[in-house]
Motif scaffolding. Structure first.
Motif, PDB file in Angstrom:
ATOM      1  N   GLY A 138      58.578  18.940  20.774  1.00 53.67           N
ATOM      2  CA  GLY A 138      57.787  18.167  19.828  1.00 53.67           C
ATOM      3  C   GLY A 138      56.372  17.916  20.307  1.00 53.67           C
ATOM      4  N   LEU A 139      56.231  17.488  21.556  1.00 52.25           N
ATOM      5  CA  LEU A 139      54.897  17.190  22.089  1.00 52.25           C
ATOM      6  C   LEU A 139      54.088  18.461  22.323  1.00 52.25           C
ATOM      7  N   GLY A 140      54.770  19.545  22.709  1.00 50.54           N
ATOM      8  CA  GLY A 140      54.063  20.814  22.874  1.00 50.54           C
ATOM      9  C   GLY A 140      53.459  21.288  21.556  1.00 50.54           C
ATOM     10  N   THR A 141      54.242  21.173  20.492  1.00 55.20           N
ATOM     11  CA  THR A 141      53.729  21.543  19.175  1.00 55.20           C
ATOM     12  C   THR A 141      52.623  20.596  18.728  1.00 55.20           C
ATOM     13  N   LEU A 142      52.775  19.312  19.036  1.00 52.08           N
ATOM     14  CA  LEU A 142      51.749  18.333  18.675  1.00 52.08           C
ATOM     15  C   LEU A 142      50.418  18.656  19.358  1.00 52.08           C
ATOM     16  N   VAL A 143      50.474  19.088  20.599  1.00 50.90           N
ATOM     17  CA  VAL A 143      49.252  19.500  21.302  1.00 50.90           C
ATOM     18  C   VAL A 143      48.569  20.635  20.542  1.00 50.90           C
ATOM     19  N   THR A 144      49.366  21.609  20.120  1.00 51.33           N
ATOM     20  CA  THR A 144      48.812  22.731  19.361  1.00 51.33           C
ATOM     21  C   THR A 144      48.198  22.259  18.051  1.00 51.33           C
ATOM     22  N   VAL A 145      48.876  21.323  17.388  1.00 51.23           N
ATOM     23  CA  VAL A 145      48.377  20.787  16.117  1.00 51.23           C
ATOM     24  C   VAL A 145      47.037  20.077  16.315  1.00 51.23           C
ATOM     25  N   VAL A 146      46.953  19.237  17.330  1.00 55.61           N
ATOM     26  CA  VAL A 146      45.729  18.461  17.571  1.00 55.61           C
ATOM     27  C   VAL A 146      44.546  19.384  17.836  1.00 55.61           C
ATOM     28  N   PHE A 147      44.749  20.394  18.678  1.00 58.63           N
ATOM     29  CA  PHE A 147      43.642  21.301  18.977  1.00 58.63           C
ATOM     30  C   PHE A 147      43.317  22.220  17.797  1.00 58.63           C
ATOM     31  N   THR A 148      44.299  22.473  16.933  1.00 57.63           N
ATOM     32  CA  THR A 148      44.009  23.203  15.707  1.00 57.63           C
ATOM     33  C   THR A 148      43.059  22.403  14.823  1.00 57.63           C
ATOM     34  N   LEU A 149      43.307  21.105  14.708  1.00 57.60           N
ATOM     35  CA  LEU A 149      42.437  20.241  13.918  1.00 57.60           C
ATOM     36  C   LEU A 149      41.025  20.164  14.511  1.00 57.60           C
ATOM     37  N   LEU A 150      40.906  20.398  15.817  1.00 59.09           N
ATOM     38  CA  LEU A 150      39.604  20.348  16.486  1.00 59.09           C
ATOM     39  C   LEU A 150      38.883  21.698  16.478  1.00 59.09           C
ATOM     40  N   THR A 151      39.527  22.726  15.919  1.00 59.19           N
ATOM     41  CA  THR A 151      38.948  24.064  15.943  1.00 59.19           C
ATOM     42  C   THR A 151      37.569  24.148  15.281  1.00 59.19           C
ATOM     43  N   PRO A 152      37.363  23.599  14.075  1.00 61.98           N
ATOM     44  CA  PRO A 152      36.022  23.684  13.472  1.00 61.98           C
ATOM     45  C   PRO A 152      34.943  23.035  14.337  1.00 61.98           C
ATOM     46  N   LEU A 153      35.259  21.895  14.948  1.00 59.86           N
ATOM     47  CA  LEU A 153      34.295  21.238  15.822  1.00 59.86           C
ATOM     48  C   LEU A 153      33.983  22.112  17.033  1.00 59.86           C
ATOM     49  N   ALA A 154      35.022  22.699  17.636  1.00 60.64           N
ATOM     50  CA  ALA A 154      34.825  23.554  18.803  1.00 60.64           C
ATOM     51  C   ALA A 154      33.980  24.773  18.456  1.00 60.64           C
ATOM     52  N   ALA A 155      34.211  25.353  17.270  1.00 63.82           N
ATOM     53  CA  ALA A 155      33.433  26.520  16.856  1.00 63.82           C
ATOM     54  C   ALA A 155      31.949  26.169  16.717  1.00 63.82           C
ATOM     55  N   ASP A 156      31.666  24.981  16.192  1.00 66.81           N
ATOM     56  CA  ASP A 156      30.270  24.555  16.058  1.00 66.81           C
ATOM     57  C   ASP A 156      29.606  24.340  17.409  1.00 66.81           C
ATOM     58  N   LEU A 157      30.399  23.911  18.396  1.00 65.23           N
ATOM     59  CA  LEU A 157      29.850  23.674  19.729  1.00 65.23           C
ATOM     60  C   LEU A 157      29.557  24.980  20.466  1.00 65.23           C
ATOM     61  N   GLY A 158      30.288  26.041  20.123  1.00 65.48           N
ATOM     62  CA  GLY A 158      30.027  27.326  20.765  1.00 65.48           C
ATOM     63  C   GLY A 158      31.305  28.113  21.007  1.00 65.48           C
ATOM     64  N   ALA A 159      31.166  29.419  21.209  1.00 63.39           N
ATOM     65  CA  ALA A 159      32.326  30.295  21.392  1.00 63.39           C
ATOM     66  C   ALA A 159      33.160  29.895  22.595  1.00 63.39           C
ATOM     67  N   SER A 160      32.515  29.465  23.680  1.00 65.12           N
ATOM     68  CA  SER A 160      33.256  29.086  24.887  1.00 65.12           C
ATOM     69  C   SER A 160      34.153  27.881  24.619  1.00 65.12           C
ATOM     70  N   TYR A 161      33.681  26.942  23.801  1.00 66.25           N
ATOM     71  CA  TYR A 161      34.504  25.780  23.456  1.00 66.25           C
ATOM     72  C   TYR A 161      35.708  26.211  22.603  1.00 66.25           C
ATOM     73  N   LEU A 162      35.469  27.134  21.686  1.00 70.25           N
ATOM     74  CA  LEU A 162      36.561  27.620  20.851  1.00 70.25           C
ATOM     75  C   LEU A 162      37.594  28.363  21.685  1.00 70.25           C
ATOM     76  N   ILE A 163      37.137  29.157  22.635  1.00 68.57           N
ATOM     77  CA  ILE A 163      38.068  29.860  23.527  1.00 68.57           C
ATOM     78  C   ILE A 163      38.908  28.861  24.310  1.00 68.57           C
ATOM     79  N   ALA A 164      38.275  27.801  24.812  1.00 65.71           N
ATOM     80  CA  ALA A 164      39.002  26.780  25.561  1.00 65.71           C
ATOM     81  C   ALA A 164      40.048  26.095  24.690  1.00 65.71           C
ATOM     82  N   VAL A 165      39.694  25.813  23.439  1.00 65.25           N
ATOM     83  CA  VAL A 165      40.636  25.182  22.512  1.00 65.25           C
ATOM     84  C   VAL A 165      41.824  26.103  22.249  1.00 65.25           C
ATOM     85  N   ARG A 166      41.565  27.382  22.068  1.00 67.73           N
ATOM     86  CA  ARG A 166      42.660  28.323  21.821  1.00 67.73           C
ATOM     87  C   ARG A 166      43.572  28.472  23.040  1.00 67.73           C
ATOM     88  N   VAL A 167      43.003  28.437  24.234  1.00 68.75           N
ATOM     89  CA  VAL A 167      43.824  28.473  25.445  1.00 68.75           C
ATOM     90  C   VAL A 167      44.740  27.250  25.490  1.00 68.75           C
TER      91      VAL A 167
END
Length: 495
Positions: A138-167
């Motif tokens: 449950g918590l592992g999936t929740l982590v994935t969900v939270v960072f998915t919601l942060l994806t647009p913000l990470a993309a605006d900050l830069g490709a390196s931030y988006l890569i970190a979020v996907r990792v």
């Protein structure tokens, strides 16, 4: 391979559960309808739907995230075959940001998930046994969900931030399969494993089938940011259901019927280790049946990830067919795979329960057909020329037959060591993640000019790896509980 028995079946026959021996002390199965175990299968199916939707939605959203004005003017100019025109769709005024990422950056963004995913496979299996599979999953999936919601913000900050979020998304999702297998080790009666696990894992394919076309529609009618927001909210809904309705074992479930609790615990009594907290690592890593699963899992995933990541490229660059504008067609291979997965689960358990086929025979049959069959049709795809209808048909048949392996090596972990199924799944899935990281890279290096002959080479390599895996598993695979999985004390003493 014989249909009913072989030399490797003698030991297994001694350990087969009492459910189908015809003895007076036969355990009476509890009804499946409205049962706790099938409710868990439904809930975990929803969970796998979520994690796979979160995994693949970026590949669709990426199309709208890029500033591709120039590319649109040359949509099919480089295809080998004549383009198949699609109806023009009006453009909407989207306000989401666009990015000028080159192909190398795009590759790192799309592949970064797997670098996090592979890190938590084995730790996930270990922690599931120590901390409890329910909350780890449950918590592992929740982590994935939270960072998915942060994806647009990470993309605006830069490709390196988006890569970190996907990792980090991969890190969270990496524990899900080992945790779920650990949970089924306590929940799945031996003669219902195929049905329960295929019902659970069908969510993987449903998530792929739904998210591919739906993500495209969301991008069109809203914008690409909503792909992550909508699927993220769905993930939050699943987590709330999981937190209140899932339980680690029948004994900890407050609403399970006494009949079902006794049925599950009695059927697993002789297969679970009383010392499951003591892990026989040496016996596990030197287990030949586990090695057979590793080889089969690696081989199957090479073909699976080749299709998952490169099917749109092949359809677009070779056949001149824009898969982005025909999302439903891109999902057909996975829809067929989903149907065969469900059918295989029903058939496999019927063969064991009603016809008394040995577990090892059933697992090998479904593995061989589910790996060699896809290999044959994958190679045939390379010889369809510019007939995209026939090519898509062969690819759909290939993927559909692959669904049969869901009742083969894919759930064999629970047969050989139900007490340590989470750890075993973590080990095999760790190796099976490698094809997702290197397979597409190798395939693209072999298709520099995107000729049909180059793609034939890619399909031949994938088919050869599949056939090797099926052969290895058919020789060394087993279906009985291993001695080290029951008498862990005598094996851990040697470690």
């Amino acid at each position: 391979m014989e249909s009913r028995c072989s030399d490797t079946d003698s030991e297994e026959q001694q350990q087969e559960p009492l459910l189908h021996r015809g003895r007076k002390d036969k355990i009476q199965p509890a009804p499946a309808c409205c049962s706790a175990r099938y409710s868990l299968a439904l809930l975990s199916c929803f969970g796998f739907f979520v994690v796979y939707a979160l995994r693949v939605n970026l590949s669709v959203a990426m199309v709208d995230m890029l500033n591709t004005t120039k590319q649109e003017q040359h949509n099919h100019s480089g295809s080998v075959c004549a383009a198949h025109p699609s109806p023009a769709r009006p453009k909407h005024n989207h306000t989401a940001s666009l990015y000028d990422w080159d192909s190398e950056t795009q590759g790192w963004i799309l592949g970064s998930f797997f670098y996090g995913y592979i890190l938590t496979q084995i730790p996930g299996g270990y922690l599931a046994g120590r901390l409890g599979a329910k909350w780890l999953l449950g918590l592992g999936t929740l982590v994935t969900v939270v960072f998915t919601l942060l994806t647009p913000l990470a993309a605006d900050l830069g490709a390196s931030y988006l890569i970190a979020v996907r990792v980090l998304e991969g890190v969270g999702e990496g524990v899900t399969f080992p945790a779920m297998f650990s949970m089924w080790g306590a929940w799945a009666p031996p003669l219902e494993r195929s049905r329960l696990l295929t019902s659970s894992q069908i969510g993987i394919l449903i998530g792929t089938v739904v998210s591919l076309p739906l993500s495209g529609e969301i991008c069109f009618y809203l914008d690409w940011t909503y792909v992550f927001y909508i699927f993220g909210v769905v993930g939050l809904l699943w987590f709330m259901l999981w937190a209140f309705l899932a339980f680690d074992s029948p004994n900890s479930h407050p609403w399970i019927s006494e009949q079902e609790r006794i049925y599950i615990t009695s059927s697993l009594k002789k297969e679970l280790s009383p010392l499951a907290q003591r892990i026989p690592w040496r016996a596990i890593v030197t287990s030949r049946p586990l090695l057979a699963i590793v080889v089969a899992h690696f081989s199957y995933n090479w073909t699976f990830y080749t299709l998952l990541t490169l099917l749109p490229t092949y359809m677009n660059d070779v056949l001149g067919f824009s898969i982005q504008q025909n999302g439903l067609l891109s999902a057909l291979p996975y829809l067929g795979c989903a149907m065969f997965t469900l059918l295989s689960g029903q058939l496999a358990d019927n063969l064991r329960e009603r016809w008394h086929y040995q577990t090892v025979t059933v697992r090998k049959f479904f593995s061989v057909v589910g790996m060699i069959g896809p290999a044959v049709f994958l190679v045939a795809t390379g010889y369809t020329g510019c007939n995209y209808t026939l090519a898509l048909t062969f690819l759909t048949v290939s993927s559909s037959l692959g669904g049969l392996s869901s009742s083969g090596f894919n759930i064999n972990h629970l047969d050989i060591a139900p007490s340590y199924a989470g750890i075993l799944q973590g080990i095999t899935n760790c190796f099976a993640t490698i094809p997702g990281m290197v397979g597409p890279v190798i395939a693209r290096s072999l298709t520099v000019n995107n000729t049909i002959e180059e793609w034939q080479t890619v399909f031949y390599i994938a088919a050869a790896i599949n056939i090797f895996g099926a052969t290895f598993y058919s020789i060394f695979g087993q279906g009985n509980v291993q001695p080290w999985a029951i008498h862990a004390d005598s094996y851990t003493a040697q470690d």
